[in-house]
Design an enzyme around this catalytic site. Structure first.
Site, PDB file in Angstrom:
ATOM      1  N   SER A  41       3.243  -2.082  10.217  1.00 28.69           N
ATOM      2  CA  SER A  41       4.747  -2.219  10.462  1.00 28.69           C
ATOM      3  C   SER A  41       5.624  -3.463  10.152  1.00 28.69           C
ATOM      4  O   SER A  41       6.276  -3.934  10.891  1.00 28.69           O
ATOM      5  CB  SER A  41       4.928  -1.728  11.897  1.00 28.69           C
ATOM      6  OG  SER A  41       4.693  -0.361  12.194  1.00 28.69           O
ATOM      7  N   HIS A  93      -9.673   1.123   4.729  1.00 30.00           N
ATOM      8  CA  HIS A  93      -8.296   1.471   5.526  1.00 30.00           C
ATOM      9  C   HIS A  93      -8.569   2.297   6.628  1.00 30.00           C
ATOM     10  O   HIS A  93      -9.324   2.873   6.447  1.00 30.00           O
ATOM     11  CB  HIS A  93      -7.410   1.790   4.495  1.00 30.00           C
ATOM     12  CG  HIS A  93      -5.963   1.815   5.178  1.00 30.00           C
ATOM     13  ND1 HIS A  93      -5.369   2.632   5.974  1.00 30.00           N
ATOM     14  CD2 HIS A  93      -4.872   1.034   4.968  1.00 30.00           C
ATOM     15  CE1 HIS A  93      -4.141   2.488   6.473  1.00 30.00           C
ATOM     16  NE2 HIS A  93      -3.834   1.621   5.696  1.00 30.00           N
ATOM     17  N   GLY A 144       2.189   2.162  10.666  1.00 24.49           N
ATOM     18  CA  GLY A 144       3.166   3.161  10.371  1.00 24.49           C
ATOM     19  C   GLY A 144       3.688   3.626  11.903  1.00 24.49           C
ATOM     20  O   GLY A 144       4.475   4.732  11.872  1.00 24.49           O
ATOM     21  N   GLU A 151      -6.851   4.704   7.794  1.00 21.02           N
ATOM     22  CA  GLU A 151      -6.631   5.852   7.655  1.00 21.02           C
ATOM     23  C   GLU A 151      -8.031   6.594   6.795  1.00 21.02           C
ATOM     24  O   GLU A 151      -8.319   7.794   6.825  1.00 21.02           O
ATOM     25  CB  GLU A 151      -5.528   6.162   6.516  1.00 21.02           C
ATOM     26  CG  GLU A 151      -4.218   5.944   7.411  1.00 21.02           C
ATOM     27  CD  GLU A 151      -3.094   5.462   6.622  1.00 21.02           C
ATOM     28  OE1 GLU A 151      -3.083   5.520   5.528  1.00 21.02           O
ATOM     29  OE2 GLU A 151      -2.115   5.053   7.276  1.00 21.02           O
ATOM     30  N   ASN A 205       0.793  -1.088   0.090  1.00 23.29           N
ATOM     31  CA  ASN A 205       0.023   0.098  -0.012  1.00 23.29           C
ATOM     32  C   ASN A 205       1.040   1.195  -0.112  1.00 23.29           C
ATOM     33  O   ASN A 205       1.552   1.606   0.932  1.00 23.29           O
ATOM     34  CB  ASN A 205      -0.981  -0.043   1.152  1.00 23.29           C
ATOM     35  CG  ASN A 205      -1.733   1.295   1.309  1.00 23.29           C
ATOM     36  OD1 ASN A 205      -1.769   2.057   0.450  1.00 23.29           O
ATOM     37  ND2 ASN A 205      -2.193   1.490   2.498  1.00 23.29           N
ATOM     38  N   TRP A 206       0.996   1.808  -1.083  1.00 29.40           N
ATOM     39  CA  TRP A 206       1.968   2.787  -1.225  1.00 29.40           C
ATOM     40  C   TRP A 206       1.345   4.377  -0.808  1.00 29.40           C
ATOM     41  O   TRP A 206       2.124   5.511  -0.556  1.00 29.40           O
ATOM     42  CB  TRP A 206       2.328   3.062  -2.806  1.00 29.40           C
ATOM     43  CG  TRP A 206       2.998   1.835  -3.233  1.00 29.40           C
ATOM     44  CD1 TRP A 206       3.226   0.930  -2.667  1.00 29.40           C
ATOM     45  CD2 TRP A 206       3.773   2.122  -4.662  1.00 29.40           C
ATOM     46  NE1 TRP A 206       3.997   0.030  -3.715  1.00 29.40           N
ATOM     47  CE2 TRP A 206       4.375   0.801  -4.857  1.00 29.40           C
ATOM     48  CE3 TRP A 206       3.733   2.994  -5.807  1.00 29.40           C
ATOM     49  CZ2 TRP A 206       4.990   0.478  -6.109  1.00 29.40           C
ATOM     50  CZ3 TRP A 206       4.211   2.637  -6.822  1.00 29.40           C
ATOM     51  CH2 TRP A 206       4.781   1.162  -7.152  1.00 29.40           C
ATOM     52  N   LYS A 207       0.303   4.313  -0.307  1.00 24.24           N
ATOM     53  CA  LYS A 207      -0.433   5.320   0.240  1.00 24.24           C
ATOM     54  C   LYS A 207      -0.196   6.483  -0.837  1.00 24.24           C
ATOM     55  O   LYS A 207      -0.132   6.576  -1.894  1.00 24.24           O
ATOM     56  CB  LYS A 207       0.160   5.760   1.736  1.00 24.24           C
ATOM     57  CG  LYS A 207      -0.095   4.590   2.484  1.00 24.24           C
ATOM     58  CD  LYS A 207       0.155   4.849   4.146  1.00 24.24           C
ATOM     59  CE  LYS A 207       0.018   3.514   4.730  1.00 24.24           C
ATOM     60  NZ  LYS A 207      -0.017   3.661   6.244  1.00 24.24           N
ATOM     61  N   GLY A 229       2.737  -0.964   4.426  1.00 26.59           N
ATOM     62  CA  GLY A 229       2.743   0.145   3.944  1.00 26.59           C
ATOM     63  C   GLY A 229       4.130   0.755   3.805  1.00 26.59           C
ATOM     64  O   GLY A 229       4.533   0.482   2.664  1.00 26.59           O
ATOM     65  N   GLY A 230       4.616   1.251   4.771  1.00 23.79           N
ATOM     66  CA  GLY A 230       6.023   1.896   4.663  1.00 23.79           C
ATOM     67  C   GLY A 230       7.202   0.991   4.084  1.00 23.79           C
ATOM     68  O   GLY A 230       7.912   1.634   3.018  1.00 23.79           O
ATOM     69  N   GLU A 290      -5.397  -5.249  10.639  1.00 19.07           N
ATOM     70  CA  GLU A 290      -4.542  -4.133  10.728  1.00 19.07           C
ATOM     71  C   GLU A 290      -4.741  -3.356  12.069  1.00 19.07           C
ATOM     72  O   GLU A 290      -5.481  -2.503  12.125  1.00 19.07           O
ATOM     73  CB  GLU A 290      -4.316  -3.093   9.513  1.00 19.07           C
ATOM     74  CG  GLU A 290      -4.250  -3.729   8.162  1.00 19.07           C
ATOM     75  CD  GLU A 290      -3.741  -2.770   7.367  1.00 19.07           C
ATOM     76  OE1 GLU A 290      -2.549  -2.984   6.932  1.00 19.07           O
ATOM     77  OE2 GLU A 290      -4.285  -1.768   7.066  1.00 19.07           O
TER      78      GLU A 290
HETATM   79  C1  PEP Z   1      -0.889  -0.079   5.916  1.00 27.58           C
HETATM   80  O1  PEP Z   1      -0.896   1.180   5.681  1.00 27.58           O
HETATM   81  O2  PEP Z   1      -1.652  -0.780   5.602  1.00 27.58           O
HETATM   82  C2  PEP Z   1       0.291  -0.413   6.600  1.00 27.58           C
HETATM   83  C3  PEP Z   1       0.226  -1.572   7.276  1.00 27.58           C
HETATM   84  O3  PEP Z   1       1.261   0.471   6.997  1.00 27.58           O
HETATM   85  P1  PEP Z   1       2.642   0.220   7.907  1.00 27.58           P
HETATM   86  O4  PEP Z   1       3.213  -1.042   6.928  1.00 27.58           O
HETATM   87  O5  PEP Z   1       3.509   1.419   7.452  1.00 27.58           O
HETATM   88  O6  PEP Z   1       2.523  -0.041   9.030  1.00 27.58           O
END
Ligand code: PEP
Length: 255
Positions: free
Chosen positions: A217, A99, A177, A101, A9-11, A238-239, A171
């Protein structure tokens, strides 16, 4: 047998030019990877979907393509929105829905997520439906009731054959994040709880087929222990998906 899925997920990161470079780097890192064994999908921002779709087609990359959200309607006067059929026309396979967010910053509700899940299926795309608890809900022992509410509402009205195809991403919000990760045992515990829920609502066969990912994470260093759990069928990353080397290492850990 559930085929593991590692989805990035590149956000709201990467211009379309940067996105191109990242996908090329990822393809290089994953040369020789058996995509039949572990599926890999990238979910860039809307502005990069066309670019990545073209690269996937021209260079015969085996990545799945995902979007990060969509509007529920087919078309209409909804300034700034993107419809399911617009995504489908770009060969989008997956769409991340609900998600945290989007729920926390853009007011998405369980009912709204359910409507989008149905719209994704109606357009022949696979939803990656996200659920998870906040830190205070976790501390109050409310993880399971919260997740149960989100799963039941998100899947309301779906036929078992649709549920079998959906991807659910557990999640925990406190892990997204933040660098904090659920322990493999905790992630396994909540994911097996979700699988039991699916079993009681849709039958054991459906529960046995539905892929449930962990997100929060995930990094190269913790991926193997998370992905080694019996009920964890992959990761939503994500990150760490913004770095081709790191993301490829997570994919390799899924083997
Ligand atoms: C996400 O945004 O779905 C996510 C899991 O982010 P991160 O891996 O950065 O925690």
């Amino acid at each position: 047998m559930r085929r593991p899925l590692i989805a990035g997920n590149w956000k709201m990161y990467k211009t379309h030019l940067e996105a191109m470079t990242l996908v090329q780097q990822l393809a290089h890192e994953l040369a020789g990877h058996d995509f039949e064994r572990v599926e890999v999908a990238v979910c860039p921002p809307f502005t990069s979907l066309r670019t990545i779709q073209t690269l996937i087609d021209s260079d015969r990359y085996e990545f799945g393509l995902g979007a990060q959200n969509m509007h529920v309607d087919k078309e209409g006067a909804f300034t700034g929105e993107v419809s399911p059929s617009m995504l489908k026309a770009l060969d989008v396979d997956y769409v991340i829905l609900g998600h945290s967010e989007r729920r926390e910053l853009f007011g998405e509700t369980d009912e709204g997520v359910n409507a989008k899940v149905r719209a994704a299926f109606a357009t022949e795309m696979t939803p990656i439906m996200c659920v998870g608890e906040t830190e205070s809900e976790r501390e109050a022992g409310e993880t399971e009731p919260k997740v149960e509410r989100q799963v039941k509402a998100g899947l309301a009205g779906l036929k078992p054959d649709a549920v079998r195809k959906i991807v659910i991403a557990y999640e925990p919000i406190w892990a997204i994040g933040t660098g904090k990760t659920a322990t493999p045992q905790d992630a396994q515990g909540t994911i097996s709880f979700i699988r039991r829920l699916l079993g009681s609502d849709f039958g054991a066969e459906v529960a046995g087929d539905t892929r449930i990912l962990y997100g929060g994470s995930v990094k190269a260093g913790n991926a193997a222990s998370l992905l080694g759990q019996a009920d964890i069928d992959g990761a939503l990353v994500g990150g760490a998906s913004l770095d081709g080397g790191e993301f490829a290492a997570i994919v390799k850990a899924a083997k």
